[in-house]
Design an enzyme around this catalytic site. Structure first.
Site, PDB file in Angstrom:
ATOM      1  CG  HIS A 187      25.246  60.749  82.583  1.00  0.00           C
ATOM      2  ND1 HIS A 187      24.778  61.469  81.496  1.00  0.00           N
ATOM      3  CD2 HIS A 187      26.412  61.334  82.935  1.00  0.00           C
ATOM      4  CE1 HIS A 187      25.628  62.448  81.221  1.00  0.00           C
ATOM      5  NE2 HIS A 187      26.634  62.386  82.090  1.00  0.00           N
ATOM      6  CG  HIS A 195      31.634  61.179  82.452  1.00  0.00           C
ATOM      7  ND1 HIS A 195      31.812  61.526  81.138  1.00  0.00           N
ATOM      8  CD2 HIS A 195      30.467  61.764  82.837  1.00  0.00           C
ATOM      9  CE1 HIS A 195      30.811  62.304  80.740  1.00  0.00           C
ATOM     10  NE2 HIS A 195      29.973  62.464  81.755  1.00  0.00           N
ATOM     11  CG  ASP A 247      36.891  60.498  81.904  1.00  0.00           C
ATOM     12  OD1 ASP A 247      35.799  59.903  81.815  1.00  0.00           O
ATOM     13  OD2 ASP A 247      37.122  61.550  81.288  1.00  0.00           O
ATOM     14  N   GLY A 279      31.095  67.499  76.948  1.00  0.00           N
ATOM     15  CA  GLY A 279      31.802  68.786  76.938  1.00  0.00           C
ATOM     16  C   GLY A 279      30.812  69.929  77.047  1.00  0.00           C
ATOM     17  CG  HIS A 333      26.959  65.316  78.357  1.00  0.00           C
ATOM     18  ND1 HIS A 333      27.431  64.102  77.928  1.00  0.00           N
ATOM     19  CD2 HIS A 333      27.254  65.398  79.688  1.00  0.00           C
ATOM     20  CE1 HIS A 333      27.997  63.469  78.954  1.00  0.00           C
ATOM     21  NE2 HIS A 333      27.903  64.226  80.034  1.00  0.00           N
ATOM     22  CD  GLU A 342      26.133  69.244  82.519  1.00  0.00           C
ATOM     23  OE1 GLU A 342      26.657  69.102  81.399  1.00  0.00           O
ATOM     24  OE2 GLU A 342      26.673  68.857  83.572  1.00  0.00           O
ATOM     25  CG  HIS A 350      23.240  66.691  82.713  1.00  0.00           C
ATOM     26  ND1 HIS A 350      23.433  66.436  84.041  1.00  0.00           N
ATOM     27  CD2 HIS A 350      24.425  66.409  82.088  1.00  0.00           C
ATOM     28  CE1 HIS A 350      24.688  66.039  84.230  1.00  0.00           C
ATOM     29  NE2 HIS A 350      25.310  66.002  83.064  1.00  0.00           N
ATOM     30  CG  ASP A 392      27.939  63.926  85.294  1.00  0.00           C
ATOM     31  OD1 ASP A 392      28.338  63.298  84.297  1.00  0.00           O
ATOM     32  OD2 ASP A 392      27.729  65.154  85.282  1.00  0.00           O
TER      33      ASP A 392
HETATM   34 ZN   LIG Z   1      28.246  63.717  82.084  1.00  0.00          ZN
END
Ligand SMILES: [Zn+2]
Length: 538
Positions: free
Chosen positions: A45, A47, A49, A206, A233, A236, A257, A346
């Site tokens: 997991h 990202h 970005d 998101g 996701h 979380e 999560h 993350d």
């Molecule tokens: Zn994430």
């Protein structure tokens, strides 16, 4: 063990347990030069970005004339707080606020996208990560100038270059974005189209608040039909029910999560019984306050300073050592109940962390055991979205790195009982035992350390070529013991005497023709050993 064809290539073979770590790091796995002592990890997991280097963002921002939101021209020290969260960050909204500024620096720029993808691979290699699934939204990164497809092609170019150079395996998950259900079907089509270029699944990312699953359900339904893997996701900062919806409406095989399942025993049981994997991210869950409600009041916080991409950074951790409560974080429950979970970063650049830091945090602050942490790595490997054969190869690579030195040493050296081990291994030779392929597969996954120990012994004690491997192992073991001034095991003696007789025979026959000595290494070492410690043999 009988279902493996390349028995001889298994890295445990012919390596003395005393020296096996050295061998594994130098000869069996080519890794990045900085990572010789790094652990072998799997990260599911992360990202892309949320992983851009601060120095790269700063350099690109300067080149493009992008100023700070306050209009100031900045040094990198001024710049970092705008691209990463501070230790005071206490909500997902505050966390996500950082993204628009730095996404604007990279989005829509083919060269920048290739560069950050390449640097991502290098950063994973430096940390000893063997396999990663990197996720991103092609629509979020396309800016005003590119198509989602051009984004994927640019990033794949960077990944490909990095994989070749740093020997890390990277696959891609394409993200659907909760407030943009209109993108989801296209994401599934792109995942399908770029399957052969390393895209192994899709994600839904998101905030869970005020966003329902139903607008994305059709796209995820289509992903199931196309055989595209799914992670979502959920749970979380949202509820346990959000996890249930992710499973039911999006057919999630993994949950990003998922902490909130501890609030609902029925949903907890569903995740447990279906072996659904939870991708846990510790520091991220503190920054987004996802686990704040579980935290005992006597927890003390502290800030930790360390280097990330050459810059000194700090992050907030929550010291567990002084709390009276031993089970509070959701991962305490997961570890205790053998829930299938693993650890990831993350958004490492936003949280200013590394994956090693996350494992360190779990070990020292949350008091997970080393065994529970290595279980996390194997959980991640078996829950990866790799095809089955590649997944098995990854598990084998990890097993080689987690070779249970202690188990082997205990059986072999402490007990001095090679004969009992031979008898035990002989039972595995029986057809009714070794043909239990599924049992062996499950055994290998659930008891990786014990399986590796058996496989190691199995290889060493192979009867091929008149126990040649065993002889070589004894030889290595003997030399190591002699060099370490330890008493060699008694069972060596018969072997060594026969070896000496053969050596002498060769020595006298060959040396009558030439002056070259052909004494074996064992023979020489034995002579040195006897000379240096006469009381052992007189
Ligand atoms: Zn994430």
């Amino acid at each position: 063990m009988s279902d493996n064809n390349d028995e001889k290539s298994f890295p445990g073979t012919l390596i003395d347990p005393d020296t096996c770590e050295h061998h594994h790091h130098t000869s069996h796995h080519q890794r990045h030069p900085h990572s010789h002592h790094a652990p072998a990890l799997v990260e599911l997991h992360i990202h892309l970005d949320g992983s851009f280097r601060h120095s790269t963002l700063f350099e690109l921002a300067e080149k493009k004339g992008i100023t700070l939101p306050n209009g100031m021209k900045a040094t990198i020290e001024d710049f970092i707080p705008y691209v990463s969260v501070q230790s005071t960050c206490q909500s997902l909204a505050e966390f996500l606020e950082k993204f628009p500024f730095f996404l604007n620096i990279v989005a829509g720029d083919v060269e920048a996208l290739e560069r950050v993808a390449y640097e991502f691979v290098e950063d994973q290699a430096i940390q000893g990560v063997l396999y990663t699934e990197a996720r991103y939204s092609p629509q979020v990164l396309m800016g005003n100038t590119l198509t989602p497809e051009q984004v994927i092609v640019a990033i794949n170019r960077g990944f490909k270059r990095g994989i070749k150079e740093f020997h890390v395996d990277i696959r891609t998950l394409l993200c659907c974005i909760r407030p943009h259900p209109e993108w989801s079907m296209e994401v599934v089509d792109l995942a399908n189209k770029y399957r052969s270029a390393g895209v192994v699944g899709i994600d839904l990312a998101g905030s869970e608040h005020n966003c329902s699953y139903s607008p994305h359900a059709a796209a995820f339904e289509r992903a199931v039909k196309l055989g595209i893997h799914r992670t979502v996701h959920a749970g979380e900062t949202g509820s346990a029910d959000s996890v249930l919806q992710a499973i039911q409406q999006c057919h999630a095989e993994r949950i990003g999560h998922g902490y909130a399942i501890v609030d609902d025993p029925a949903i907890y049981e569903i995740v447990h019984s279906r072996d659904i994997h939870l991708e846990c991210c510790l520091t991220s869950s503190l920054h987004t306050n996802a686990v704040g409600k579980y935290m005992p009041t006597d927890i003390e916080k502290y800030e930790e300073h360390f280097m990330l991409h050459g810059h000194k950074t700090k992050t907030t951790l929550h010291m567990h050592a002084k709390s009276k409560k031993e089970v509070w974080h959701p991962i305490h429950h997961f570890a205790r109940d053998h829930i299938n979970f693993s650890l990831s970063c993350d958004d490492p650049s936003v949280s200013q962390i590394t994956i090693e830091h996350e494992y360190e945090h779990a070990l020292t602050d949350l008091k997970l055991s080393p065994a529970q942490l290595s279980q996390c790595v194997f959980n991640a490997a078996r829950s990866s979205f790799l095809p089955e054969n590649e997944k098995n190869q990854l598990i084998d690579r990890l097993l080689a790195n987690y070779l249970p030195k202690q188990v082997v040493q205990h059986l072999y050296i402490k007990n001095h009982d090679i004969h009992s081990i031979r008898i035990i291994l002989a039972t595995f030779d029986h057809p009714s035992i070794f043909r239990l392929r599924d049992t062996w597969r499950i055994f290998r996954i659930q008891k990786p350390k014990f399986y590796t120990a058996l496989k190691y012994l199995w290889n060493v004690l192979s009867q091929e070529n008149n126990w040649e491997d065993y002889h070589l192992w004894l030889e290595q073991k003997f030399i190591t013991d002699c060099l370490n001034k330890k008493q060699p095991m008694l069972l060596f003696i018969g072997y060594l005497l026969s070896k000496m007789i053969i050596d002498h025979y060769h020595y006298y026959t060959i040396s009558s023709h030439s002056k070259t000595s052909t004494l074996s290494r064992v023979h020489m070492t034995l002579i040195d050993y006897i000379k240096s410690s006469p009381k052992n043999y007189q």
